[in-house]
Motif scaffolding. Structure first.
Motif, PDB file in Angstrom:
ATOM      1  N   ALA A 177      80.886  44.270  55.072  1.00 26.36           N
ATOM      2  CA  ALA A 177      80.089  43.477  53.707  1.00 26.36           C
ATOM      3  C   ALA A 177      80.289  44.768  52.771  1.00 26.36           C
ATOM      4  O   ALA A 177      80.291  44.421  51.333  1.00 26.36           O
ATOM      5  N   GLU A 195      82.018  43.663  49.361  1.00 27.93           N
ATOM      6  CA  GLU A 195      81.202  44.095  47.998  1.00 27.93           C
ATOM      7  C   GLU A 195      81.668  44.925  46.964  1.00 27.93           C
ATOM      8  O   GLU A 195      81.563  44.409  45.372  1.00 27.93           O
ATOM      9  N   LEU A 205      84.660  37.671  56.786  1.00 28.08           N
ATOM     10  CA  LEU A 205      84.777  38.524  55.282  1.00 28.08           C
ATOM     11  C   LEU A 205      85.739  39.494  55.053  1.00 28.08           C
ATOM     12  O   LEU A 205      85.643  39.751  54.672  1.00 28.08           O
ATOM     13  N   THR A 227      71.237  37.700  50.887  1.00 26.36           N
ATOM     14  CA  THR A 227      72.354  38.209  51.801  1.00 26.36           C
ATOM     15  C   THR A 227      72.224  37.102  52.575  1.00 26.36           C
ATOM     16  O   THR A 227      73.780  36.218  52.960  1.00 26.36           O
ATOM     17  N   ASN A 267      80.581  33.248  51.355  1.00 28.84           N
ATOM     18  CA  ASN A 267      81.407  33.754  51.772  1.00 28.84           C
ATOM     19  C   ASN A 267      81.871  33.416  53.409  1.00 28.84           C
ATOM     20  O   ASN A 267      83.165  33.737  53.903  1.00 28.84           O
ATOM     21  N   PHE A 310      74.419  44.059  56.863  1.00 27.82           N
ATOM     22  CA  PHE A 310      75.192  43.124  56.155  1.00 27.82           C
ATOM     23  C   PHE A 310      74.176  43.666  54.560  1.00 27.82           C
ATOM     24  O   PHE A 310      75.349  43.349  53.382  1.00 27.82           O
ATOM     25  N   THR A 311      73.132  43.877  54.760  1.00 25.94           N
ATOM     26  CA  THR A 311      72.303  43.567  53.711  1.00 25.94           C
ATOM     27  C   THR A 311      72.363  45.241  53.103  1.00 25.94           C
ATOM     28  O   THR A 311      72.673  45.033  51.380  1.00 25.94           O
ATOM     29  N   ARG A 365      75.728  45.488  51.645  1.00 22.79           N
ATOM     30  CA  ARG A 365      76.737  44.752  49.891  1.00 22.79           C
ATOM     31  C   ARG A 365      75.818  46.011  49.329  1.00 22.79           C
ATOM     32  O   ARG A 365      76.733  46.120  48.184  1.00 22.79           O
ATOM     33  N   TRP A 424      74.450  34.927  51.115  1.00 18.12           N
ATOM     34  CA  TRP A 424      75.933  35.135  50.418  1.00 18.12           C
ATOM     35  C   TRP A 424      77.050  35.236  51.466  1.00 18.12           C
ATOM     36  O   TRP A 424      78.198  35.435  50.957  1.00 18.12           O
ATOM     37  N   LYS A 471      78.074  47.606  46.180  1.00 21.31           N
ATOM     38  CA  LYS A 471      77.626  47.827  44.757  1.00 21.31           C
ATOM     39  C   LYS A 471      77.943  49.154  43.968  1.00 21.31           C
ATOM     40  O   LYS A 471      78.180  49.046  43.070  1.00 21.31           O
ATOM     41  N   GLU A 483      65.403  41.173  49.835  1.00 25.69           N
ATOM     42  CA  GLU A 483      67.115  40.852  49.806  1.00 25.69           C
ATOM     43  C   GLU A 483      68.004  39.954  50.952  1.00 25.69           C
ATOM     44  O   GLU A 483      68.580  39.882  50.552  1.00 25.69           O
TER      45      GLU A 483
END
Length: 456
Positions: free
Chosen positions: A39, A43, A159, A118, A125, A439-440, A443, A121, A447, A114
Motif C-alpha cells: 500500500a 500510494e 496491489l 481505504t 485497485n 493498508f490505511t 497509504r 481505494w 503519500k 480513513e
C-alpha cells in the motif's frame, strides 16, 4: 519483463532478486512487501516515479498473504445493504475501549476516519469484496469485509500488479541489514544483502513496513517473559524493528502480544474454525464453556491459557463451515480426512468423538444465545492452542505515520506502517483491524513520504 500471468502468481513466484552488488538511489524506499508495504509503495508511486520496495523473502505478501482477509470499515454501502447500523464514531469508541488507554488516540482516530476510504481505494485497485459482512472472532461488531478470492491473496495480487504498472521496482530476497540517517536531512543510507551479496540503497525517504516479531522467541521472552511461547503462525521476526530501535526510534507497547486459539495449524492443514464469533462455542475437556466467544482476543487468550493442561475445543455447525471461503473449506475437509478435525451428525456423537461429557456440553450450549448457538448438523470440532499471532507493540508513530524519536519528535523522512508500529491497537486488537491498519497507514505513509520530499 514480468507478464500478466506472472503477476497473478506473484505471491508464489516472487521477483528476480539482486544477483550482484548494485548500489542505487531512489526517492522512496519501502521495506517489507506485505500489505502495509504494498500500500505504501503504490500510494507513493502516484506522486513519485522513483519508488523501490524490498522484501527479505523470495516472495511477496508477508502475513497478509496468509491472513483470513477480513477488513474492518464502518458505515459502508455493504453494511447499509444489510441494514447494519454503524458509524465512524462507534468504531472509534470500540477501538479506544479495546486499547484500554494505550496507544496514540490521534492515530486511532485516524484509523477510524480513513478505514472506509481505504476500503474504496482497495476496490479501485482491483480487490472485489463479497456482499456478506462478518463479525469475526474478537471484532466486537459486524463490520468485517472479505474479498471473494481466497484469504489475503486478492490484496497481494492486485496491489502488486498496480505497483508494477506504476513503475515500482520490487526486489525480493533482499534483506535490510542496517540504516542510518544522512546529515542535514539528506535522506537515508540503507545497507542490504541478497543471496550473500551486499549493496547500498540511498533514498530521500524511508518507509518501514517489515512486520512484527511474533515468530522471534528471543524477543517474545524479552518483552513478555511470563508468556509460555510455543507456536506462532506469523512470519514476523523483528529484525527491522530491532534496527530501528538501534537507530534511535521510539517504541511502545512492546509487552502487548496477541494470541489466538488456533488448532489445526499444528498439523499439516490449516482449518481456522474460530473465525466467526456467532455460531462458535469454546469448551474445555470437562465440557465447560470457559469464555464468551465474542469477547476480546486478549480476554479469550487469557482464558485459554488459564485452562492449563486441559484440552480445549472449538465447536461450530455446518452454517459456520459454509461461511468459510473455498480454500478454508478445502483445508478443513483435508484435516478431517487426516483425522485432525472431528465431525459428526449429532452433538452427542461429536462429544463422544472428542471424549468430553455431552451433558455438560449441552448445559454450556444452553448458555449461548439461541441465534448464535451451533444447531445445524453436522457439527465440527478442532483443538485449541494459544498461538502467538500478532505483536501489538513497535515503532511509535503519529497520525501522519511519521516515526518518532525517543523525545517524541518526528524523524524527518522516516515513516512506518503495519505490525512494525505500536501506536494503533494498544493492549488489544479488534479482529479484522490488522489489515485495516496495514493498508490505511501504508497509504498514509506513502503519500506523506512523497509530500515530504516535495517540500524538502
Amino acid at each position: 519483463m514480468i507478464k500478466r500471468r506472472e503477476i497473478l502468481a506473484l505471491p508464489l513466484l516472487g521477483f528476480v532478486p539482486i544477483a550482484k552488488a548494485q548500489n542505487l538511489h531512489c526517492s522512496i524506499l519501502v521495506v517489507g512487501a506485505g500489505g502495509a508495504g504494498l500500500a505504501a509503495a503504490l500510494e507513493a508511486s502516484a506522486y513519485s516515479d522513483s519508488v523501490v520496495l524490498i522484501e527479505k523473502e523470495s516472495f511477496i505478501g508477508g502475513d497478509t498473504l496468509y491472513s483470513g482477509g477480513f477488513f474492518n470499515a464502518p458505515d459502508t454501502e455493504f453494511q447499509n445493504r444489510k441494514g447494519i447500523k454503524d458509524s465512524e464514531e462507534f468504531y472509534l469508541q470500540q477501538i479506544t475501549k479495546s486499547a484500554n488507554g494505550r496507544g496514540n488516540p490521534k492515530v486511532q482516530a485516524r484509523l477510524a476516519k480513513e478505514a472506509g476510504n481505504t476500503l474504496n481505494w482497495l476496490r479501485k485497485n482491483g480487490v472485489t469484496f463479497g456482499d456478506e459482512i462478518y463479525q469475526i472472532y474478537g471484532s466486537g461488531y459486524r463490520r468485517s469485509h472479505k474479498p471473494v478470492t481466497a484469504l489475503g491473496s486478492s490484496y497481494v495480487q492486485n496491489l502488486a500488479a498496480a505497483c508494477l504498472k506504476n513503475g515500482v521496482s520490487i526486489r525480493t530476497s533482499t534483506k535490510l541489514e542496517s540504516f542510518e540517517v544522512l546529515p542535514n536531512q539528506r535522506g537515508f543510507r540503507v545497507s542490504v544483502s541478497s543471496n550473500g551479496v551486499n549493496s547500498v540503497i540511498t533514498s530521500r525517504a524511508l518507509i518501514l513496513c517489515a512486520g512484527g516479531f511474533a515468530n522471534n522467541r528471543e524477543l517474545i521472552r524479552r518483552y513478555v517473559p511470563n508468556l509460555n511461547f510455543k507456536y506462532s503462525d506469523s512470519r514476523g521476526t523483528g529484525e527491522v524493528l530491532q534496527k530501528a530501535i538501534e537507530a534511535g526510534v521510539q517504541v511502545e507497547n512492546m509487552d502487548a502480544v496477541e494470541c489466538i486459539p488456533e488448532g489445526s495449524i499444528l498439523s499439516k492443514y490449516s482449518a481456522r474454525l474460530y473465525a466467526m464469533a456467532p455460531g462458535t462455542v469454546f469448551i474445555n475437556e470437562d465440557g465447560e464453556r470457559f469464555v464468551d466467544e465474542a469477547a476480546t482476543r486478549k480476554t479469550i487468550t487469557e482464558a485459554l491459557i488459564k485452562q492449563g493442561a486441559k484440552r480445549c475445543w472449538t465447536i461450530v455447525d455446518t452454517r459456520s463451515v459454509k461461511r468459510l471461503d473455498k480454500s478454508q473449506q478445502k483445508n478443513l475437509y483435508r484435516a478431517y480426512f487426516a483425522g485432525q478435525v472431528w465431525k459428526n451428525d449429532t452433538l452427542e456423537a461429536l462429544c463422544k468423538d472428542i471424549n468430553v461429557p455431552f451433558d455438560t456440553v449441552k448445559t454450556s450450549f444452553d448458555q449461548v444465545d439461541p441465534t448464535h448457538r451451533p444447531s445445524v448438523a453436522p457439527y465440527w470440532a478442532v483443538r485449541m492452542y494459544p498461538w502467538v499471532h500478532y505483536t501489538l507493540g513497535g515503532i511509535s508513530i503519529n497520525e501522519q505515520a511519521e516515526c518518532l524519536n525517543r523525545f517524541g519528535i518526528p524523524i524527518p523522512g522516516l515513516y512506518a506502517a503495519g505490525q512494525i508500529t505500536g501506536s494503533v491497537h494498544g493492549e488489544n486488537r479488534l479482529g479484522g483491524n490488522g489489515l485495516t491498519d496495514a493498508f490505511t497507514f501504508g497509504r498514509i505513509a506513502g503519500k506523506n513520504a512523497a509530500k515530504w520530499i516535495e517540500e524538502n
